[in-house]
Design a protein around this motif. Structure first.
Motif, mmCIF file in Angstrom:
data_model
loop_
_atom_site.group_PDB
_atom_site.id
_atom_site.type_symbol
_atom_site.label_atom_id
_atom_site.label_comp_id
_atom_site.label_asym_id
_atom_site.label_seq_id
_atom_site.Cartn_x
_atom_site.Cartn_y
_atom_site.Cartn_z
ATOM 1 N N ASP A 8 0.851 -1.187 0.000
ATOM 2 C CA ASP A 8 0.000 0.000 0.000
ATOM 3 C C ASP A 8 0.886 1.236 0.000
ATOM 4 O O ASP A 8 1.001 1.959 0.996
ATOM 5 C CB ASP A 8 -0.952 -0.035 1.205
ATOM 6 C CG ASP A 8 -2.050 -1.069 1.012
ATOM 7 O OD1 ASP A 8 -2.600 -1.156 -0.106
ATOM 8 O OD2 ASP A 8 -2.337 -1.816 1.958
ATOM 9 N N GLY A 32 -1.570 -2.660 -3.964
ATOM 10 C CA GLY A 32 -2.708 -2.141 -3.218
ATOM 11 C C GLY A 32 -3.583 -1.231 -4.055
ATOM 12 O O GLY A 32 -3.147 -0.657 -5.071
ATOM 13 N N THR A 33 -4.813 -1.085 -3.613
ATOM 14 C CA THR A 33 -5.771 -0.253 -4.340
ATOM 15 C C THR A 33 -5.260 1.182 -4.525
ATOM 16 O O THR A 33 -5.343 1.725 -5.645
ATOM 17 C CB THR A 33 -7.128 -0.245 -3.609
ATOM 18 O OG1 THR A 33 -7.445 -1.564 -3.179
ATOM 19 C CG2 THR A 33 -8.231 0.287 -4.511
ATOM 20 N N ASP A 59 -5.188 -5.524 -6.397
ATOM 21 C CA ASP A 59 -6.325 -5.293 -5.485
ATOM 22 C C ASP A 59 -7.241 -4.225 -6.070
ATOM 23 O O ASP A 59 -7.329 -3.101 -5.576
ATOM 24 C CB ASP A 59 -5.799 -4.897 -4.103
ATOM 25 C CG ASP A 59 -6.896 -4.919 -3.048
ATOM 26 O OD1 ASP A 59 -7.967 -5.520 -3.316
ATOM 27 O OD2 ASP A 59 -6.692 -4.339 -1.967
ATOM 28 N N GLY A 186 0.422 -6.208 5.218
ATOM 29 C CA GLY A 186 0.780 -4.966 4.549
ATOM 30 C C GLY A 186 1.653 -4.106 5.420
ATOM 31 O O GLY A 186 2.880 -4.164 5.347
ATOM 32 N N SER A 187 1.009 -3.343 6.312
ATOM 33 C CA SER A 187 1.763 -2.355 7.096
ATOM 34 C C SER A 187 2.825 -2.996 7.976
ATOM 35 O O SER A 187 3.849 -2.360 8.249
ATOM 36 C CB SER A 187 0.812 -1.503 7.926
ATOM 37 O OG SER A 187 0.062 -2.314 8.798
#
Ligand code: 5RP
Length: 207
Positions: A8, A32-33, A59, A186-187
């Motif tokens: 992301d 990521g989006t 995504d 992710g994070s």
């Protein structure tokens, strides 16, 4: 259980840097989006070109025009795309049509779905390869958030599933014990000061 790294970030340069550091420890590289909205489909092509051996997950979070959106992402190099579980069945079926044409797959993201287990069974019957038991970044920031509801939904669904919602080295074992096919982080990886070490730690916690 496979490990998916959700990138992301907002630039192709950053995604390629993150992917290069984490690739030895992960199976699936997720665009990521926000990254796809920022950089367009070209970021999918760039990451697939750099990592042809990895599963590249776009995504998209498609809500409408399932066949069209999936088709252009597969043509750009995606191996898996997401459609939202709150979308209509025809949108999911359309994306599955595109996946069949390209020999690729559709993952249904159950973010915002109240009965995730029931919807999971419906969308797998429509042709999804697996579902994502997902609590998004905003839900994760709410008081009292935990992964427990996602793990319970995954166990109840009795279909292939991933879990996404702040998975870390501390929680990935619980994700595996719940029977998940894929843990999404992710994070916990991209926010770490040492991205490779963070990815390696999550990989090491998977038995
Ligand atoms: O799709 C997403 C947000 O909508 C994220 O990529 C997903 O939640 C995984 O990231 P994190 O581990 O930081 O929750």
């Amino acid at each position: 259980m496979r490990l998916q790294f959700a990138m992301d970030t907002l630039t192709t340069e950053s995604a390629l840097d993150l992917a290069a550091k984490a690739a030895p420890y992960v199976d699936i590289l997720e665009l990521g989006t926000p990254l796809i909205k920022s950089e367009g489909l070209a970021v999918i092509t760039a990451v697939k070109a750099a990592h042809p051996d990895k599963t590249v997950f776009a995504d998209l979070k498609t809500m409408d025009a399932g066949e069209l959106e999936a088709d252009i992402a597969f043509a750009a190099g995606a191996d898996l795309v997401t459609v939202l579980g709150v979308a209509g069945d025809s949108t999911i079926a359309g994306a599955v049509t595109a996946a069949t044409k390209h020999g690729k797959g559709v993952v249904v993201d159950l973010i915002g779905v109240s009965d995730k287990a029931a919807r999971a069974r419906e969308v797998v019957a429509l042709g999804a390869v697996f579902v994502e038991m997902h609590a998004g970044l905003d839900e994760q920031a709410e008081d009292g958030y935990s992964l427990d509801a996602l793990l319970a939904a995954g166990k109840a669904a009795e279909v292939p599933f991933s879990v996404a919602g702040g998975v870390s080295a501390d929680s990935v074992e619980a994700v595996q014990q719940a029977g998940a096919d894929v843990a999404v982080a992710g994070s916990a990886i991209y926010s770490a000061s040492d991205v490779a070490a963070a990815a390696a730690a999550i990989r090491a916690a998977i038995r």
